[in-house]
Design an enzyme around this catalytic site. Structure first.
Site, PDB file in Angstrom:
ATOM      1  N   HIS A  76       0.829  -1.220   0.000  1.00  0.00           N
ATOM      2  CA  HIS A  76       0.000   0.000   0.000  1.00  0.00           C
ATOM      3  C   HIS A  76       0.860   1.265   0.000  1.00  0.00           C
ATOM      4  O   HIS A  76       0.521   2.262   0.640  1.00  0.00           O
ATOM      5  CB  HIS A  76      -0.939   0.039   1.210  1.00  0.00           C
ATOM      6  CG  HIS A  76      -1.939  -1.069   1.243  1.00  0.00           C
ATOM      7  ND1 HIS A  76      -3.208  -0.950   0.753  1.00  0.00           N
ATOM      8  CD2 HIS A  76      -1.848  -2.345   1.710  1.00  0.00           C
ATOM      9  CE1 HIS A  76      -3.862  -2.090   0.922  1.00  0.00           C
ATOM     10  NE2 HIS A  76      -3.052  -2.961   1.495  1.00  0.00           N
ATOM     11  N   ASN A 149     -10.136  -3.029   2.093  1.00  0.00           N
ATOM     12  CA  ASN A 149      -9.761  -2.996   0.677  1.00  0.00           C
ATOM     13  C   ASN A 149     -11.002  -2.798  -0.176  1.00  0.00           C
ATOM     14  O   ASN A 149     -12.126  -2.852   0.335  1.00  0.00           O
ATOM     15  CB  ASN A 149      -9.100  -4.319   0.267  1.00  0.00           C
ATOM     16  CG  ASN A 149      -7.633  -4.395   0.690  1.00  0.00           C
ATOM     17  OD1 ASN A 149      -7.011  -3.389   1.016  1.00  0.00           O
ATOM     18  ND2 ASN A 149      -7.084  -5.590   0.671  1.00  0.00           N
ATOM     19  N   HIS A 340      -4.256   0.856  11.850  1.00  0.00           N
ATOM     20  CA  HIS A 340      -4.079  -0.426  12.544  1.00  0.00           C
ATOM     21  C   HIS A 340      -5.460  -1.046  12.822  1.00  0.00           C
ATOM     22  O   HIS A 340      -6.260  -0.415  13.529  1.00  0.00           O
ATOM     23  CB  HIS A 340      -3.339  -0.174  13.859  1.00  0.00           C
ATOM     24  CG  HIS A 340      -2.997  -1.407  14.614  1.00  0.00           C
ATOM     25  ND1 HIS A 340      -3.304  -2.680  14.187  1.00  0.00           N
ATOM     26  CD2 HIS A 340      -2.354  -1.574  15.795  1.00  0.00           C
ATOM     27  CE1 HIS A 340      -2.874  -3.562  15.058  1.00  0.00           C
ATOM     28  NE2 HIS A 340      -2.295  -2.918  16.047  1.00  0.00           N
TER      29      HIS A 340
END
Ligand code: HDD
Length: 682
Positions: A76, A149, A340
């Site tokens: 990413h 995603n 996170h």
């Protein structure tokens, strides 16, 4: 404080304001605040002599520059981010106690980073790849990160294999080729030998992996998470982001050409739209499952290679996110933001999905190297908007000055503070899931079906979507050199669909599968982009004209396009003004040199009375390319005669008329339709 912002939009914006620095109009100083009288010449022993060590300004400037870069994200790496807010439609109290999901009048600040999984920071925006969709909610109970995603499933089932899949899809290690592509032996060797990837590969080979825009893709939390309500009752939950403009994609040939013509295609678009106040919007959706129903399905809900078909478990839309502010500084915000999946708030909890469990370790670990130590939570973009107190101290780049002597727990000197909070006071209490079992390195039997949902995806595609998938396999595998790898992939995907595997086997010169096939007949219409929302908003139309165009009519069409949210740009032979009848002049936005057909969603051909050979040649190429990419075309006046004589005029999705009212409304409908796949290419 910067002069630029007078109004702070929300608590996060207000917090960031404290850190903003506006250098404009100020005197240049060293980092120590010393004003400098000279910044162009280093200090030398004589005008033609050596540079002196004493030159503290030269040393500071060069040293800082030498250290400007930080490691790019291991995956990413290329991203684009924006600020905004999220607001729920109605309280979700029944399912979760998360405070930001209780009150419909509250706007929670968010920061969203869209990214490309595989490519490095310098890759083009439109490569074939999954896209990251990471959202940081700055809630009053702390930061909640939904790190998803644009594809609802993943390559692998257990996070211990993450380094393997990433090594396989990154450029090959000897020559670092190919960049931003998976058309390589190592990737396909991984796929064939790790067949749990089958479902994800179907998505990667589909149009989902070449989105038209960040604002036209779905987002998925992927894992099964838990909602926990005030009574302690838990539900399984999957998160979805649904784009207000629907889910749309590019054509593969177009995506590849955009990589050269405008590698910043996606980030440029969102930046410009936010600047002109056309804000991207996404609705947050949840699929909720009672805990008792955990084993009701033919798949394991802890397996991240499986989705929950929306027809079986409907997506409830619970709120809306609006992205309305660009960053002030790419590095400080977009590059330094640290997400996170383990950043949760009370009311949101984890499950034993082995992929999620691995992620709960990996993200903090990666920030330690990327952001250089344990204090990355203090960077302005990462700070929660609520107070934070604990006994963690020191480390590189520490910002806070924690006063007092006590930095341990339990203590009596500070009245045993900072003290823990009870559940009623908002303290996070982990959901008490019962677990028992032997310590074992193994995969559950319930994770062993790798093909059923890959077939479900294939079955759910429209005919053009299936063709695109066959083409994508043929392209990617067509670049693989090792014949055995190609054959292994053919044999593997025969388990998904014989039709698919046979079609690409023939294209890549492999042996069509002799066995295989699937009994799965089920479809999930929600998976096909054919069934998505279709709107004209934010679509870009190239208006091709030259001197002598019909001023009155063109002005009318342009006004109508604008009123329907369509962005029209004038393209002509040279920059400056083009002159139409009735004294109407238009400013040319681009020439055929500075833009390209692949950067537009549709073309409106007006032409005009001037007859320049160069204009005719360039315009013809531009129009023909748009035609072969199945884009809507509109033509009036001389443009109409031109298309008629070209043979393009009869094509599906080509709108031509003399009546301007009718023309504009039909052309806008055609723009909203996105592409005309049933067009016969001449
Ligand atoms: Fe990951 C970054 C999404 C599996 C380890 N991941 C990263 C980002 C997104 C995702 C959107 C970029 C965040 C940003 O914009 O800064 N990752 C996913 C999804 C996954 C997934 C949806 C599967 C469901 N990831 C995954 C696994 C591991 C990682 C299994 C490791 C065990 N991911 C990372 C990372 C990254 C990361 C190495 C790189 C940069 C970062 O974390 O901050 O830790």
């Amino acid at each position: 404080m910067s002069d630029k912002r007078k109004i702070n939009e929300n608590s996060k914006d207000e917090q960031l304001e404290f850190f903003r620095v506006d250098d404009q109009g100020k005197k240049l100083t060293t980092n120590q605040g010393l004003k400098m009288a000279e910044d162009e010449f280093s200090l030398k022993a004589g005008e033609r002599g050596p540079t002196l060590m004493e030159d503290f300004h030269f040393r500071e400037k060069l040293t800082h520059f030498d250290h400007e870069r930080i490691p790019e994200r291991v995956v990413h790496a290329r991203g684009f981010a924006a600020h905004g807010h999220f607001q729920i439609y109605e309280s979700m109290k029944k399912y979760t106690k998360a405070k930001f999901l209780q009150n419909p009048t509250v706007k929670t600040p968010v920061f969203v980073r869209f990214s490309i999984v595989n490519g490095s920071r310098g890759t083009a925006d439109t490569i074939r790849d999954a896209r990251g969709f990471a959202t940081k909610f700055y809630t009053e109970e702390g930061n909640y990160d939904l790190v998803g995603n644009n594809i609802p499933v993943f390559f692998i089932q257990d996070g211990i294999k993450f380094p393997d899949v990433v090594h396989a899809f990154k450029p090959e290690p000897d020559n670092e080729v190919p960049n931003g592509s998976t058309a390589q032996d190592t990737f396909w060797d991984f796929v064939a030998n790790n067949q749990e990837s089958a479902h994800m590969i179907m998505w990667i080979m589909s149009d989902r992996a070449i989105p038209r825009s960040f604002r036209m893709m779905e987002g998925f939390g992927v894992h099964t998470f838990r909602f926990v309500n005030e009574m302690g009752k838990a539900y399984f939950v999957k998160f979805h982001w649904k784009p207000a403009l629907g889910t749309h994609s590019l054509v593969w040939d177009e995506a590849q050409k955009i990589s050269g013509k405008d590698p910043d295609f996606h980030r440029r678009e969102i930046w410009e739209e936010i600047e002109r106040g056309v804000y991207p919007e996404f609705e947050l959706g949840v699929q909720i499952l009672d805990e008792e129903d955990e084993f009701k399905f033919e798949f394991d809900i802890l397996d991240s290679t499986k989705l929950w078909p929306e027809e079986d478990i409907p997506v409830k839309l619970i709120g809306k996110m609006t992205l309305n502010r660009n960053v002030d500084n790419f590095f400080a915000e977009t590059e330094q933001v640290a997400f996170h999946p383990g950043h949760v708030v009370p009311g949101i909890d984890f499950t034993n999905d082995p992929l999620l469990q691995a992620r709960l370790f990996s993200y903090t670990d990666t920030q330690l190297i990327r952001l250089g130590g344990p204090n990355f939570h203090e960077l302005p973009i990462n700070r929660p908007v609520c107070p934070f107190h604990n006994n963690q101290r020191d480390g590189y780049g520490r910002q806070t000055i924690n006063i007092g002597k006590v930095n341990y727990h339990r203590n009596s000197l500070a009245g045993n503070t900072p003290s823990t909070a009870s559940e009623q006071e908002g303290g996070y209490v982990h959901y008490q899931e019962k677990v028992e079992g032997k310590k074992i390195r193994a995969r559950s039997e319930s994770f062993k079906d790798h093909f059923s949902q890959a077939t479900l995806f294939w079955n759910s595609m429209s005919k053009p979507e299936k063709m695109h998938i066959i083409d994508a396999f043929s392209f990617e595998l067509g670049k693989v050199k090792n014949e055995s790898v190609k054959q292994q992939v053919v044999d593997m995907f025969a388990n998904v669909s014989l039709e698919l595997a046979t079609a690409f086997a023939i294209n890549i010169g492999a042996v069509p599968p002799k066995g295989g096939g699937s009994d799965i007949k089920k479809t999930s219409p929600a998976l096909s982009q054919e069934n998505t929302k279709k709107k004209p908003d934010t679509r870009k139309v190239a208006v091709i004209l030259t001197n002598g165009f019909n001023g009155h009519d063109v002005k009318l069409v342009l006004e109508k396009l604008k009123a329907n949210g369509v962005l029209a740009e004038i393209i002509s032979e040279r920059q400056g003004k083009v002159r139409g009848t009735g004294g109407i002049e238009l400013t040319v936005d681009h020439t055929f040199l500075t833009t390209d057909s692949v950067l537009f969603d549709a073309v409106y051909i007006v032409r005009g009375s001037s007859d320049s050979k160069k204009f005719n040649k360039d315009a013809a190429y531009f129009i023909y390319e748009a035609f072969t990419h199945y884009k809507p075309l509109g033509a009036t006046h001389e443009g109409k005669q031109w298309l008629e004589s070209d043979g393009i005029g009869d094509g599906v999705g080509v709108v031509m008329a003399d009546d301007m009212e009718w023309f504009t409304s039909e052309f806008i409908k055609a723009i909203a339709a996105h592409r005309f796949w049933n067009r016969k290419l001449v």
